[in-house]
Design an enzyme around this catalytic site. Structure first.
Site, PDB file in Angstrom:
ATOM      1  N   GLY A  45      -2.906  -1.987  -0.395  1.00  0.00           N
ATOM      2  CA  GLY A  45      -3.119  -1.924  -1.834  1.00  0.00           C
ATOM      3  C   GLY A  45      -3.410  -0.505  -2.268  1.00  0.00           C
ATOM      4  O   GLY A  45      -2.895   0.456  -1.677  1.00  0.00           O
ATOM      5  N   CYS A  46      -4.229  -0.347  -3.276  1.00  0.00           N
ATOM      6  CA  CYS A  46      -4.554   0.967  -3.841  1.00  0.00           C
ATOM      7  C   CYS A  46      -4.911   1.968  -2.755  1.00  0.00           C
ATOM      8  O   CYS A  46      -5.865   1.778  -1.998  1.00  0.00           O
ATOM      9  CB  CYS A  46      -5.713   0.827  -4.820  1.00  0.00           C
ATOM     10  SG  CYS A  46      -6.343   2.405  -5.413  1.00  0.00           S
ATOM     11  N   PHE A  47      -4.147   3.065  -2.671  1.00  0.00           N
ATOM     12  CA  PHE A  47      -4.388   4.004  -1.577  1.00  0.00           C
ATOM     13  C   PHE A  47      -5.682   4.783  -1.725  1.00  0.00           C
ATOM     14  O   PHE A  47      -6.197   5.325  -0.747  1.00  0.00           O
ATOM     15  CB  PHE A  47      -3.203   4.940  -1.330  1.00  0.00           C
ATOM     16  CG  PHE A  47      -2.593   5.643  -2.519  1.00  0.00           C
ATOM     17  CD1 PHE A  47      -3.300   5.874  -3.688  1.00  0.00           C
ATOM     18  CD2 PHE A  47      -1.278   6.102  -2.450  1.00  0.00           C
ATOM     19  CE1 PHE A  47      -2.721   6.541  -4.764  1.00  0.00           C
ATOM     20  CE2 PHE A  47      -0.687   6.770  -3.517  1.00  0.00           C
ATOM     21  CZ  PHE A  47      -1.415   6.984  -4.676  1.00  0.00           C
TER      22      PHE A  47
END
Length: 225
Positions: A45-47
């Site tokens: 998901g969101c890095f």
């Protein structure tokens, strides 16, 4: 997998702030620092969140946010976020296998994300946020598949573990503003993570087991089991 590509070193050197020496010298200095390190690539998901999680681990020298798993060369954040390139937000991890094993990295990954949701992560929806393990060689593939099977069989999740395990092809470094976002923008980062529900989910699933003594993964022979 040894890290020795000068071009990638040059790119990562640009992430190091507060250094006035010429860029080529910085790259050479960083190359020396990273000699003997191994590389792993993950998506969860969101890095911003995944980079933060890996940089907290013992033995991890550098974690870089970027894009993997797509077809377009040199994608931009905007195109990836809109799902136009096939990439997913990913993080490339440079680590000392004498301090933490690949097994240890994957155990940490489990405690950062939801491996049962391949359509996104938390309120970031779409394949551009799909979780994945991008293996760099056959040994990483073996370990990843073994650990995924064990996690699925553990019954920890109500849904099956579906995280992709796929061969690594390319990694494109994300724009500078996305590197170390949790350090540069702590208020916005904490607001985002709280509202996403990521860590509430991890706490619910793992409880006291969320916080692991990673020294038990420091034996260089851990991955040989």
């Amino acid at each position: 997998m040894k890290f020795s590509m000068y071009g990638s070193l040059l790119a990562i050197a640009m992430l190091i702030s507060g250094c006035s020496q010429p860029l080529a010298n910085r790259a050479a200095s960083l190359e020396e620092e990273l000699q003997g390190l191994s590389v792993a690539t993950f998506a969860g998901g969101c890095f911003w969140c995944v980079e933060n999680g890996f940089e907290m681990l013992p033995g991890v020298k550098e974690a870089v946010s970027g894009y993997s798993g797509g077809v377009e060369k040199n994608p931009t954040y905007r195109k990836v976020a809109l799902g136009m390139t096939g990439h997913t937000e990913a993080v490339q991890v440079y680590y000392d296998p004498q301090v933490i094993s690949y097994t240890g990295l994957i155990q940490a990954l489990w405690r950062m994300m939801d491996p049962t949701d391949s359509r996104g992560q938390f309120y970031d929806r779409g394949r551009q946020y799909r979780p994945a393990i991008f293996y760099h060689d056959s040994e990483q593939k073996r370990i990843a598949e073994k650990l995924r099977t064990e996690l699925d069989a553990s019954g920890r999740y109500e849904d099956p573990v579906t995280i992709e395990i796929v061969p690594f092809t390319e990694f494109y470094q994300a724009e500078e503003k996305h590197q170390d976002y949790y350090k540069k923008n702590p208020v916005r980062y904490n607001f985002y993570t709280f509202n996403s529900g990521r860590y509430q989910f991890v706490d619910d699933v793992w409880g006291e087991e969320r916080h692991v003594d990673y020294t038990k993964y420091c034996d260089k022979h851990t991955d040989e089991i």
